[in-house]
Design a protein around this motif. Structure first.
Motif, short mmCIF file in Angstrom:
data_model
loop_
_atom_site.label_atom_id
_atom_site.label_comp_id
_atom_site.label_asym_id
_atom_site.label_seq_id
_atom_site.Cartn_x
_atom_site.Cartn_y
_atom_site.Cartn_z
N THR A 1 6.68 96.65 31.96
CA THR A 1 7.86 95.91 32.42
C THR A 1 8.13 94.74 31.49
OG1 THR A 1 7.38 96.51 34.71
CG2 THR A 1 8.91 94.70 34.36
N ILE A 2 9.42 94.52 31.20
CA ILE A 2 9.86 93.40 30.36
C ILE A 2 10.60 92.42 31.25
CG2 ILE A 2 11.19 92.71 28.36
CD1 ILE A 2 10.89 95.54 27.29
N VAL A 3 10.10 91.19 31.30
CA VAL A 3 10.72 90.16 32.12
C VAL A 3 11.30 89.10 31.20
CG1 VAL A 3 10.36 88.41 33.90
CG2 VAL A 3 9.12 90.59 34.01
N GLU A 4 12.62 88.93 31.27
CA GLU A 4 13.25 87.88 30.46
C GLU A 4 13.03 86.53 31.15
OE1 GLU A 4 17.59 86.65 28.51
OE2 GLU A 4 17.35 88.53 29.63
N LEU A 5 12.43 85.60 30.41
CA LEU A 5 12.16 84.27 30.97
C LEU A 5 13.40 83.39 30.84
CD1 LEU A 5 8.54 83.83 29.56
CD2 LEU A 5 9.24 84.64 31.83
N ARG A 6 13.51 82.68 29.78
CA ARG A 6 14.70 81.87 29.51
C ARG A 6 14.87 81.77 28.00
NH1 ARG A 6 14.09 76.76 33.75
NH2 ARG A 6 13.61 78.00 35.62
N ALA A 7 15.66 80.83 27.56
CA ALA A 7 15.95 80.72 26.13
C ALA A 7 16.06 79.26 25.73
CB ALA A 7 17.24 81.46 25.79
N TRP A 8 15.89 79.03 24.42
CA TRP A 8 16.15 77.75 23.79
C TRP A 8 17.36 77.94 22.87
CZ3 TRP A 8 11.44 80.02 24.34
CH2 TRP A 8 10.44 79.33 25.03
N PHE B 1 7.79 74.89 27.01
CA PHE B 1 8.14 75.20 28.38
C PHE B 1 8.20 73.90 29.17
CE2 PHE B 1 6.41 79.23 26.95
CZ PHE B 1 7.27 80.15 27.52
N PRO B 2 9.32 73.58 29.83
CA PRO B 2 9.36 72.35 30.63
C PRO B 2 8.32 72.39 31.74
CG PRO B 2 11.56 73.25 30.29
CD PRO B 2 10.60 74.29 29.82
N SER B 3 7.81 71.23 32.07
CA SER B 3 6.78 71.17 33.11
C SER B 3 7.30 71.58 34.48
CB SER B 3 6.22 69.74 33.18
OG SER B 3 7.26 68.81 33.44
N ASP B 4 8.61 71.51 34.70
CA ASP B 4 9.19 71.83 36.01
C ASP B 4 10.04 73.11 35.98
OD1 ASP B 4 11.15 70.87 34.39
OD2 ASP B 4 11.98 69.44 35.84
N SER C 1 19.87 75.26 37.43
CA SER C 1 21.12 75.03 36.72
C SER C 1 22.16 76.10 36.99
CB SER C 1 20.85 74.95 35.21
OG SER C 1 19.88 73.97 34.92
N CYS C 2 21.75 77.18 37.65
CA CYS C 2 22.67 78.31 37.86
C CYS C 2 23.32 78.30 39.25
CB CYS C 2 21.92 79.62 37.66
SG CYS C 2 21.47 79.94 35.94
N PRO D 1 18.77 79.55 33.24
CA PRO D 1 18.78 78.17 32.71
C PRO D 1 18.21 78.14 31.29
CG PRO D 1 17.83 78.26 34.91
CD PRO D 1 17.94 79.68 34.44
N LEU D 2 18.62 77.13 30.56
CA LEU D 2 18.12 76.91 29.20
C LEU D 2 16.88 76.02 29.25
CD1 LEU D 2 21.37 76.30 27.12
CD2 LEU D 2 19.76 78.19 26.84
N PHE D 3 15.87 76.39 28.44
CA PHE D 3 14.70 75.54 28.30
C PHE D 3 15.01 74.27 27.53
CE2 PHE D 3 11.85 79.45 28.74
CZ PHE D 3 11.48 79.11 30.03
N SER D 4 15.92 74.36 26.57
CA SER D 4 16.13 73.27 25.62
C SER D 4 16.98 72.14 26.17
CB SER D 4 16.77 73.82 24.34
OG SER D 4 17.95 74.54 24.66
N THR D 5 17.82 72.43 27.17
CA THR D 5 18.73 71.42 27.68
C THR D 5 18.78 71.51 29.20
OG1 THR D 5 20.08 71.69 25.70
CG2 THR D 5 21.05 70.43 27.51
N LYS D 6 18.60 70.41 29.86
CA LYS D 6 18.63 70.41 31.32
C LYS D 6 20.07 70.57 31.82
CE LYS D 6 14.48 67.70 32.30
NZ LYS D 6 13.93 66.50 32.99
N ASN D 7 20.19 71.19 32.99
CA ASN D 7 21.47 71.37 33.69
C ASN D 7 22.45 72.25 32.92
OD1 ASN D 7 20.54 69.59 35.74
ND2 ASN D 7 21.27 67.83 34.55
N LEU D 8 21.96 73.02 31.98
CA LEU D 8 22.80 73.97 31.26
C LEU D 8 22.21 75.37 31.42
CD1 LEU D 8 23.78 72.17 27.93
CD2 LEU D 8 25.13 72.41 30.02
#
Length: 574
Positions: A287-294, A314-317, A325-326, A339-346
């Protein structure tokens, strides 16, 4: 002095250009050769070719010139001996150099570049006549020379039928690799300090993470690269990845670049280029699980190259469900908000399998049959810089290839790693390292077959210190410097020191640094033993009373690591 002869300044000299070996036998009229021929005297009884008059003395040394005996105060009687043999052979190196130069056969052949015509069909080796002078005689020699040595600039020339094809490196392009590519160099590694995964769900303590890197122009993908991360290995030993991403040279993108170069406002305020790092967890059940992106914008165009360096964190939270963010996203039904790892609330809209476009409104029919059933098909990954029209297949664990139909061999048998070591498969595309053994704390080696040497030190001293720095050193046998192999810091007094060293013998030196306060410290020696394979001692450390004095004299900062001056302190102690 030029080459192998000496030219006098005066035009009235017997010979304007005199051979080096006979320089002082035929003198320059205006004595231009005096710095070399100082030993020749005009005194009648000291004018023989082998007589010498020293620089600071009027004494004549009969037969002292180049006789192998140092007679003058500054040994100038043996200076500039061009025809000497025996123990002073190096003094006439110019004669040897000149003879070797005459005897050399010149076979240098550099074809013109770029050539104005294509190579002929006949690629047979040419018989080239070379004329050289050897002891005054003309010699004809034949050498075999390939005509296409420099045809492809920095690339590799390959004969295909009656023509030559060039395999260019990533930084060059063109039929003969003659042009620089517009590119971006990426340097990155994945920080797993805050990464969390469900071991009970995966039943695996070693998580594989695939990072897919894409260079984008607005919503179009120009180039991509992928690498793999193993959590058990890189949690403590992160691997730095460096690679190139090429900008497209299609007529459309070349026109866009030309338009942007004429508009300064576009370069300042519009940033259509960006880099995205997408993370996928490869689980054991295929199985391939997409996490998030930067996602990172590129703030200026390539000139023609650009370097981008970042650490993927990886953000601590990021597993906190209360931070989402979604909640108010605008992704369409063929996409999933992430959600994006690199920017909060985006967030970004990740298209489902086969779909692509700004709003995931298009579907690539090839995704239904192109990739293997357990892989993930990305329909919009048309690599324009490579001229590819196939979609990109993201392979599951233990699979590889452009369509994920190839399987990795299982190299991790039960007895592969010794002493309860853990065998981990590596995504090594070169095939040199198929697996790696993660050893228990007491062992090391490729298959965990070697045992570390133990060091146990119990300090019997009573010191009231705020902190202790413990350092173990190896002694460089060539430079006699101290190379640190391990160090640690403990709060207060380190009453017990325990360390497992990788090697057959323990480090010869253990150095202790007791901090009375932030800027006041004292140096002690835990031990200094050579060629010992184990240490288990209880002792008072040796105090180094002159260590701080040496530091001040050598003008070494108190915060810098010590090197070779401690060897001076160890001599009276050892």
């Amino acid at each position: 002095m030029k080459g192998y002869s000496f030219r006098c300044n005066s035009a009235l000299a017997l010979s304007l250009c005199m051979a080096y070996a006979y320089l002082c036998e035929n003198r320059c009229k205006n004595r231009d050769d005096q710095p070399i021929c100082f030993y020749r005297s005009t005194i009648g009884n000291c004018s023989a070719p082998t007589d010498v008059t020293c620089l600071n003395s009027a004494q004549c040394i009969k037969g002292g010139r180049c006789d192998g005996s140092l007679d003058c105060p500054y040994d100038e009687d043996e200076f500039w001996c061009p025809r000497t043999t025996g123990n002073f052979e190096k003094s006439y190196y110019r004669q040897i150099k000149h003879r070797n130069d005459v005897d050399r056969t010149f076979d240098l052949h550099i074809p013109s570049y770029p050539q104005s015509h294509r190579l002929s069909v006949d690629f047979q080796r040419l018989q080239t006549t070379i004329r050289t002078k050897k002891f005054g005689r003309t010699v004809l020699q034949y050498e075999s020379i390939l005509r296409d040595s420099f045809w492809c600039n920095r690339g590799v020339a390959v004969h295909v039928n009656d023509a030559i094809e060039c395999f260019c490196p990533p930084t060059y392009y063109g039929k003969r690799c003659e042009y620089f590519s517009d590119r971006i160099t990426v340097v990155t590694h994945l920080d797993l300090s805050h990464f969390q995964f469900d071991i009970a769900m995966n039943n695996d303590t070693n998580v594989f993470i695939k990072i897919l890197v894409t260079l984008r122009h607005e919503y179009n993908i120009l180039d991509w690269h992928e690498f793999h991360v193993q959590s058990l290995i890189e949690i403590n030993e992160p691997v730095k990845h460096k690679f190139h991403l090429l900008c497209s040279r299609s007529p459309l993108h070349l026109k866009i670049k030309q338009e942007r170069q004429t508009s300064r406002q576009k370069i300042f305020h519009e940033h259509p280029y960006s880099i995205r790092f997408e993370a996928f967890e490869l689980q054991t059940n295929q199985t391939i699980v997409e996490l998030r992106a930067w996602h990172y914008p590129i703030y200026f165009d390539f000139l023609p190259s650009f370097r981008f360096a970042t650490m993927l964190r990886f953000p601590s939270d990021y597993n906190n469900v209360s931070i989402d963010s979604c909640r108010r996203h605008r992704c369409q039904r063929n996409s999933i908000c992430r959600p994006l790892f690199s920017t909060k609330n985006l967030y970004y809209c990740s298209c489902k399998q086969g779909y692509y476009g700004q709003y995931c409104q298009f579907y690539n029919d090839q995704c239904s049959v192109y990739c293997s059933p357990s892989s993930l098909c990305k329909g919009d990954y048309f690599i324009q810089s490579h001229g590819l029209e196939q979609p990109l297949c993201i392979c599951p664990r233990d699979r590889y290839g452009p369509r994920c139909h190839l399987r990795f061999n299982s190299f991790c048998s039960k007895d592969r790693c010794q002493n309860n070591g853990t065998c981990l498969y590596t995504y090594d595309w070169s095939g040199e390292t198929h697996y790696r053994c993660v050893c228990q704390d007491h062992f090391y080696g490729n298959v965990c077959d070697l045992e570390k040497v133990p060091i146990n030190i119990r300090l019997s001293t009573i010191e009231n210190v705020r902190a202790t720095t413990i350092q173990f050193y190896e002694i460089n046998k060539q430079s006699f410097q101290l190379d640190i192999v391990h160090q640690t810091v403990q709060s207060g007094l380190a009453e017990y020191i325990y360390y497992k060293h990788i090697g057959e013998v323990v480090p010869p030196l253990c150095l202790l640094k007791f901090y009375d306060d932030l800027f006041s410290f004292r140096y002690f020696i835990g031990y200094f033993w050579l060629s010992v394979n184990t240490i288990n001692i209880t002792r008072n450390p040796w105090f180094c009373p002159k260590a701080n004095t040496y530091i001040e004299k050598l003008n070494i900062s108190k915060c810098s690591s010590t090197k070779n001056f401690f060897l001076l302190l160890l001599l009276p102690i050892s």
